[in-house]
Design a protein around this motif. Structure first.
Motif, PDB file in Angstrom:
ATOM      1  N   CYS A   1       1.028  -1.152   0.142  1.00  0.00           N
ATOM      2  CA  CYS A   1      -0.154  -0.043   0.016  1.00  0.00           C
ATOM      3  C   CYS A   1       0.876   1.212  -0.120  1.00  0.00           C
ATOM      4  CB  CYS A   1      -1.167   0.032   1.254  1.00  0.00           C
ATOM      5  SG  CYS A   1      -0.205   0.160   2.690  1.00  0.00           S
ATOM      6  N   SER A   2       0.577   2.492   0.231  1.00  0.00           N
ATOM      7  CA  SER A   2       1.216   3.731   0.005  1.00  0.00           C
ATOM      8  C   SER A   2       2.390   3.561   1.203  1.00  0.00           C
ATOM      9  CB  SER A   2       0.303   4.712   0.149  1.00  0.00           C
ATOM     10  OG  SER A   2      -0.170   4.861   1.666  1.00  0.00           O
ATOM     11  N   ALA A   3       2.304   3.203   2.305  1.00  0.00           N
ATOM     12  CA  ALA A   3       3.144   3.194   3.303  1.00  0.00           C
ATOM     13  C   ALA A   3       3.999   1.924   3.802  1.00  0.00           C
ATOM     14  CB  ALA A   3       2.671   3.936   4.404  1.00  0.00           C
TER      15      ALA A   3
ATOM     16  N   PHE B   1      -6.511 -18.386   9.320  1.00  0.00           N
ATOM     17  CA  PHE B   1      -5.594 -17.005   9.347  1.00  0.00           C
ATOM     18  C   PHE B   1      -4.667 -16.950   8.189  1.00  0.00           C
ATOM     19  CE2 PHE B   1      -6.932 -18.046  13.841  1.00  0.00           C
ATOM     20  CZ  PHE B   1      -7.112 -16.787  14.193  1.00  0.00           C
ATOM     21  N   VAL B   2      -4.343 -15.660   7.724  1.00  0.00           N
ATOM     22  CA  VAL B   2      -3.405 -15.513   6.785  1.00  0.00           C
ATOM     23  C   VAL B   2      -2.291 -14.645   7.645  1.00  0.00           C
ATOM     24  CG1 VAL B   2      -2.888 -14.261   4.563  1.00  0.00           C
ATOM     25  CG2 VAL B   2      -4.863 -15.405   4.843  1.00  0.00           C
ATOM     26  N   THR B   3      -1.055 -15.256   7.396  1.00  0.00           N
ATOM     27  CA  THR B   3       0.071 -14.386   8.155  1.00  0.00           C
ATOM     28  C   THR B   3       1.236 -14.097   7.248  1.00  0.00           C
ATOM     29  OG1 THR B   3      -0.256 -16.080   9.963  1.00  0.00           O
ATOM     30  CG2 THR B   3       1.853 -14.813  10.043  1.00  0.00           C
ATOM     31  N   ALA B   4       1.600 -12.790   7.413  1.00  0.00           N
ATOM     32  CA  ALA B   4       2.568 -12.350   6.532  1.00  0.00           C
ATOM     33  C   ALA B   4       3.308 -11.155   7.310  1.00  0.00           C
ATOM     34  CB  ALA B   4       1.924 -11.743   5.132  1.00  0.00           C
ATOM     35  N   PRO B   5       4.565 -11.065   6.879  1.00  0.00           N
ATOM     36  CA  PRO B   5       5.568 -10.188   7.409  1.00  0.00           C
ATOM     37  C   PRO B   5       5.444  -8.663   6.787  1.00  0.00           C
ATOM     38  CG  PRO B   5       6.967 -11.427   6.125  1.00  0.00           C
ATOM     39  CD  PRO B   5       5.535 -11.972   5.853  1.00  0.00           C
TER      40      PRO B   5
ATOM     41  N   ALA C   1      10.209   0.423   9.931  1.00  0.00           N
ATOM     42  CA  ALA C   1       8.969  -0.056  10.814  1.00  0.00           C
ATOM     43  C   ALA C   1       8.761  -1.595  10.203  1.00  0.00           C
ATOM     44  CB  ALA C   1       8.094   0.719  10.956  1.00  0.00           C
ATOM     45  N   SER C   2       8.360  -2.299  11.107  1.00  0.00           N
ATOM     46  CA  SER C   2       8.244  -3.755  10.526  1.00  0.00           C
ATOM     47  C   SER C   2       7.242  -4.538  11.646  1.00  0.00           C
ATOM     48  CB  SER C   2       9.503  -4.644  10.302  1.00  0.00           C
ATOM     49  OG  SER C   2      10.042  -4.649  11.497  1.00  0.00           O
ATOM     50  N   GLY C   3       6.750  -5.733  11.105  1.00  0.00           N
ATOM     51  CA  GLY C   3       5.833  -6.360  11.952  1.00  0.00           C
ATOM     52  C   GLY C   3       5.368  -7.614  11.022  1.00  0.00           C
ATOM     53  N   THR C   4       4.695  -8.430  11.880  1.00  0.00           N
ATOM     54  CA  THR C   4       3.737  -9.418  11.199  1.00  0.00           C
ATOM     55  C   THR C   4       2.190  -9.532  11.246  1.00  0.00           C
ATOM     56  OG1 THR C   4       5.869 -11.024  11.798  1.00  0.00           O
ATOM     57  CG2 THR C   4       3.580 -11.913  11.254  1.00  0.00           C
ATOM     58  N   LEU C   5       1.673  -9.694  10.377  1.00  0.00           N
ATOM     59  CA  LEU C   5       0.192  -9.597  10.188  1.00  0.00           C
ATOM     60  C   LEU C   5      -0.517 -10.854  10.600  1.00  0.00           C
ATOM     61  CD1 LEU C   5      -0.309  -7.378   6.954  1.00  0.00           C
ATOM     62  CD2 LEU C   5      -0.570  -6.642   9.476  1.00  0.00           C
ATOM     63  N   LYS C   6      -1.290 -11.219  11.228  1.00  0.00           N
ATOM     64  CA  LYS C   6      -2.304 -12.533  11.370  1.00  0.00           C
ATOM     65  C   LYS C   6      -3.531 -11.907  11.220  1.00  0.00           C
ATOM     66  CE  LYS C   6      -2.532 -16.654  13.999  1.00  0.00           C
ATOM     67  NZ  LYS C   6      -2.342 -17.458  15.290  1.00  0.00           N
ATOM     68  N   ILE C   7      -4.261 -12.330  10.204  1.00  0.00           N
ATOM     69  CA  ILE C   7      -5.342 -11.778   9.804  1.00  0.00           C
ATOM     70  C   ILE C   7      -6.575 -12.882   9.850  1.00  0.00           C
ATOM     71  CG2 ILE C   7      -6.537 -10.659   7.910  1.00  0.00           C
ATOM     72  CD1 ILE C   7      -3.432  -9.982   6.900  1.00  0.00           C
TER      73      ILE C   7
ATOM     74  N   GLU D   1      -5.121  -5.083   5.319  1.00  0.00           N
ATOM     75  CA  GLU D   1      -4.656  -5.012   6.677  1.00  0.00           C
ATOM     76  C   GLU D   1      -3.171  -4.308   7.064  1.00  0.00           C
ATOM     77  OE1 GLU D   1      -6.026  -5.455   9.655  1.00  0.00           O
ATOM     78  OE2 GLU D   1      -7.920  -5.970   8.566  1.00  0.00           O
ATOM     79  N   LEU D   2      -2.642  -4.008   5.895  1.00  0.00           N
ATOM     80  CA  LEU D   2      -1.240  -3.385   5.879  1.00  0.00           C
ATOM     81  C   LEU D   2      -1.161  -2.086   6.575  1.00  0.00           C
ATOM     82  CD1 LEU D   2       0.505  -4.313   2.376  1.00  0.00           C
ATOM     83  CD2 LEU D   2       1.328  -5.013   4.643  1.00  0.00           C
ATOM     84  N   PRO D   3      -0.576  -1.717   7.135  1.00  0.00           N
ATOM     85  CA  PRO D   3      -0.597  -0.390   7.864  1.00  0.00           C
ATOM     86  C   PRO D   3      -0.549   0.794   6.932  1.00  0.00           C
ATOM     87  CG  PRO D   3       1.192  -1.615   8.845  1.00  0.00           C
ATOM     88  CD  PRO D   3       0.420  -2.532   7.806  1.00  0.00           C
ATOM     89  N   ILE D   4      -1.620   1.627   7.019  1.00  0.00           N
ATOM     90  CA  ILE D   4      -1.311   2.981   6.051  1.00  0.00           C
ATOM     91  C   ILE D   4      -0.315   3.994   6.475  1.00  0.00           C
ATOM     92  CG2 ILE D   4      -2.622   4.711   5.388  1.00  0.00           C
ATOM     93  CD1 ILE D   4      -5.229   2.699   5.194  1.00  0.00           C
ATOM     94  N   ALA D   5      -0.306   4.052   8.031  1.00  0.00           N
ATOM     95  CA  ALA D   5       0.644   5.004   8.678  1.00  0.00           C
ATOM     96  C   ALA D   5       1.416   4.163   9.692  1.00  0.00           C
ATOM     97  CB  ALA D   5      -0.203   6.177   9.227  1.00  0.00           C
ATOM     98  N   PRO D   6       2.304   3.273   9.214  1.00  0.00           N
ATOM     99  CA  PRO D   6       3.125   2.469  10.186  1.00  0.00           C
ATOM    100  C   PRO D   6       3.911   3.324  11.367  1.00  0.00           C
ATOM    101  CG  PRO D   6       4.129   2.446   8.010  1.00  0.00           C
ATOM    102  CD  PRO D   6       3.053   3.035   7.899  1.00  0.00           C
TER     103      PRO D   6
END
Length: 173
Positions: free
Chosen positions: A34-36, A63-67, A79-85, A121-126
């Protein structure tokens, strides 16, 4: 690794309504951004789901999981993290990709489901950390690493309100 790691053949599953299978599928999905923030190129996305045979199709839940990585909106560091959706979707013979996903030749393709879930779910403003102090707007120093002595300039339009300030009585209170 299969050329289509997210495809699950469900002909046996569909023989008896209510039959369930647990599947874990992983693979690389290109262009998840996404944008950010974005899923790094070559990073694995995982779908850990239970498929259930229902009348007219297959229900998928799990669940879908992605870094992900991005630029912190406050300090511009990484900035980084892992999504668990959590996901819950239907695959039907007449799936349109909008309301339900298509079930083609008794194949459930989990890639579009994973793709859509991650993009939403990707952060727009991480931020790198919830306590990130950001950059000083005057000198540009990263306030997480150093302190600065900059003082914000006063806006003269509010000067009349200075008479209402309570004088600093020191730290004796």
């Amino acid at each position: 690794m299969s050329a289509r790691p997210f495809v699950v053949h469900v002909a046996k599953l569909r023989r008896v309504l209510g039959t369930r299978w647990h599947e874990v599928r992983s693979g690389v999905i290109d262009d998840l951004a996404c944008s950010a923030s974005a899923v790094p190129d070559g990073a694995m996305v995982q779908a850990d789901v239970t498929l259930e045979s229902i009348s007219g199709g297959v229900s998928v839940a799990g669940f879908v999981t992605a870094p992900w990585t991005g630029e912190c909106r406050r300090c511009l560091e990484t900035a980084s993290g892992t999504l668990k959706i959590p996901v819950r979707e239907l695959y039907t013979d007449d799936g349109d990709g909008e309301e339900t996903y298509p079930l083609t030749n008794d194949d459930v393709d989990l890639e579009p489901l994973a793709h859509d879930a991650v993009l939403l779910e990707l952060p727009i403003a991480p931020v790198c950390d919830e306590g990130c102090r950001g950059l000083c707007p005057l000198c540009g120093v990263n306030r997480n690493e150093q302190t600065c002595t900059c003082e914000m300039p006063r806006d003269g339009r509010w000067a009349a309100l200075d008479v209402l300030r309570v004088p600093d009585l020191g730290s004796g209170n």
